[in-house]
Design a protein around this motif. Structure first.
Motif, PDB file in Angstrom:
ATOM      1  N   LYS A  12      -9.237  -4.563  -0.060  1.00 49.03           N
ATOM      2  CA  LYS A  12      -9.855  -4.509   1.262  1.00 49.03           C
ATOM      3  C   LYS A  12     -10.533  -3.170   1.542  1.00 49.03           C
ATOM      4  O   LYS A  12     -11.625  -3.109   2.114  1.00 49.03           O
ATOM      5  N   ARG A  39       0.836  -1.194   0.000  1.00 52.68           N
ATOM      6  CA  ARG A  39       0.000   0.000   0.000  1.00 52.68           C
ATOM      7  C   ARG A  39       0.873   1.248   0.000  1.00 52.68           C
ATOM      8  O   ARG A  39       1.911   1.289   0.650  1.00 52.68           O
ATOM      9  N   ARG A  48      -4.622   2.580  -4.354  1.00 50.09           N
ATOM     10  CA  ARG A  48      -3.518   1.873  -3.715  1.00 50.09           C
ATOM     11  C   ARG A  48      -2.155   2.451  -4.102  1.00 50.09           C
ATOM     12  O   ARG A  48      -1.454   3.006  -3.277  1.00 50.09           O
ATOM     13  N   ASP A  52      -7.184  -0.896  -3.776  1.00 49.76           N
ATOM     14  CA  ASP A  52      -6.947  -1.856  -2.702  1.00 49.76           C
ATOM     15  C   ASP A  52      -8.215  -2.682  -2.497  1.00 49.76           C
ATOM     16  O   ASP A  52      -9.301  -2.133  -2.310  1.00 49.76           O
ATOM     17  N   ASN A  91      -0.730  -9.219  -1.762  1.00 53.13           N
ATOM     18  CA  ASN A  91      -1.099  -8.501  -0.529  1.00 53.13           C
ATOM     19  C   ASN A  91      -2.445  -7.800  -0.685  1.00 53.13           C
ATOM     20  O   ASN A  91      -2.647  -6.682  -0.192  1.00 53.13           O
ATOM     21  N   GLN A  92      -3.357  -8.477  -1.377  1.00 54.78           N
ATOM     22  CA  GLN A  92      -4.707  -7.962  -1.575  1.00 54.78           C
ATOM     23  C   GLN A  92      -5.734  -8.770  -0.771  1.00 54.78           C
ATOM     24  O   GLN A  92      -6.604  -8.203  -0.124  1.00 54.78           O
ATOM     25  N   TYR A 139      -3.368  -8.396   4.016  1.00 55.84           N
ATOM     26  CA  TYR A 139      -2.268  -7.433   3.903  1.00 55.84           C
ATOM     27  C   TYR A 139      -1.252  -7.736   4.995  1.00 55.84           C
ATOM     28  O   TYR A 139      -1.553  -7.633   6.186  1.00 55.84           O
ATOM     29  N   ASP A 140      -0.061  -8.136   4.574  1.00 53.07           N
ATOM     30  CA  ASP A 140       0.946  -8.615   5.507  1.00 53.07           C
ATOM     31  C   ASP A 140       2.297  -7.942   5.239  1.00 53.07           C
ATOM     32  O   ASP A 140       3.045  -8.374   4.364  1.00 53.07           O
TER      33      ASP A 140
END
Length: 396
Positions: free
Chosen positions: A101, A72, A106, A99, A352-353, A356-357
């Motif tokens: 989420k 992000r 993004r 993004d 990472n969609q 998210y890590d």
């Protein structure tokens, strides 16, 4: 449509799993088993955490170079986790306009903004960073009028025209948008055959050039060549064929075992034979005609025996999103990574969609180092992927 260069047994349709597997040397159920761990006395064994060229730090850097990660941010500070990862040898990044989420922007809000973002990442990288994106045209376009880029026609529209000048102009427009911001790897073209127009992942979105392999190959080849001329690499997708699917692997397990046709291999094989493939993106779909239990992305029978062995592919194999529900729900992240590398995948993509890590790079590297330490993977296997990924990186 059959092609004389494609072995007849690969074009048989409507046959059962046993017959198809029997027709593909090495693609039996037994090939899906994990390779036996190296023992301390085996000729290829090495001290578990030592690299042949510089210790565990070097091994960690090699592993990091195989990862492509989403993040992000429209602008990054030097202490952001993704910048640190890039400085430490992360192989590449993937850009998104929205993004999943938050549904907020993004990475892309304007040409000037994303150009500056990419420049900062490339400057932080010690080597040639893969800057990747999904820019297929039509509905799957991360660069679009909403963030200041021109609208593009879909692959379905281009395939319907089936005109080399039209395709070339279209591909040049896409390639220009990519090079203008510093992208050097495009996850396109889609070479799936449009065998199910109601397919929610392909047909309904206009992502396929045609149901006719000749039309697909003609237009995909032109697109690849235009990208290459601009210094952008491509990824043919979704191996071994997603055209008959009734679901989307991003959100569910997709089983094409009863609908998949061996003709879906034809675009991949003929483009490989013609030298018109830079990399191959393998899908998370389940196809029991080719592997009775594992999804394609985690299957040695499909990646190593079929794609590399039967079709002769020597270059990089790219995963679909390793956080996709299709595999994360069944195998978990760490086991899926192990299985993908065992299968022969080289580039592991984490969008990472779905989740998210920010720790995804460090934790994945830790996981693979541990796999080498335990003997489940060898450093020689990692080196194979490093060489293929290095060859994929554009010189520019």
């Amino acid at each position: 449509m059959k092609d004389a260069r494609l072995p007849r047994r690969l074009l048989l349709t409507g046959v059962g799993a046993t017959a198809v597997v029997a027709a593909l040397p090495g693609c039996g159920a037994g090939t899906s088993k994990a390779p036996a761990p190296q023992t301390a006395g085996s000729p290829t064994s090495r001290p578990p955490t030592r690299s042949r060229s510089g210790g565990e730090a070097t091994l960690r850097r090699k592993i990091a170079s195989l990862l492509v990660v989403g993040f992000r941010g429209e602008k990054l500070a030097g202490n952001d986790w993704i910048m640190k990862a890039v400085r430490n040898g992360l192989g590449g990044i993937i850009l998104f306009d929205r993004d999943l989420k938050t549904n907020a922007p993004r990475n892309i809000t304007s040409p000037a903004q994303v150009t500056a973002l990419v420049k900062s990442l490339r400057q932080a990288a010690p080597g040639r960073l893969l800057v990747s994106i999904d820019q297929e045209g039509g509905q799957v376009s991360r660069l679009n009028p909403g963030n200041g880029f021109p609208a593009t026609r879909s692959q379905a529209e281009i395939g319907a025209a089936n005109s080399t000048p039209t395709t070339r102009t279209w591909a040049q427009q896409i390639a220009h948008s990519l090079t203008s911001i510093g992208v050097n790897l495009n996850y396109a073209p889609v070479v799936d055959l449009n065998l199910n127009p109601g397919n929610p992942a392909v047909g309904k979105l206009g992502r396929s050039f045609s149901a006719n392999p000749d039309v697909v190959i003609k237009n995909a080849t032109e697109e690849v060549q235009v990208h290459r001329a601009a210094g952008v690499r491509t990824a043919l997708k979704h191996f071994p064929g997603l055209g008959t699917a009734t679901g989307n692997t991003d959100f569910a397990v997709v089983d094409v075992s009863k609908t998949w046709q061996t003709s879906e291999l034809e675009p991949f094989q003929r483009m490989i034979e013609g030298g018109n493939a830079d990399s191959i993106l393998v899908a998370h779909l389940l196809n029991k005609q080719l592997d009775p239990s594992r999804p394609a992305s985690l299957s040695p029978a499909i990646v190593t025996d079929l794609l590399r062995g039967r079709l002769g592919w020597k270059g990089a194999v790219v995963s679909d999103d390793m956080q996709a529900v299709a595999i994360s729900s069944k195998y978990g992240r760490d086991e899926a990574v192990a299985m993908a590398l065992e299968a022969g995948v080289d580039v592991l993509v984490f969008a990472n969609q779905q989740v998210y890590d920010p720790k995804i790079v460090d934790e994945t590297v830790d996981n693979v180092v541990n796999l080498v330490r335990k003997g489940r993977l060898t450093e020689a296997r990692i080196d194979q992927s490093v060489a293929r990924v290095d060859a994929l990186r554009p010189k520019r």
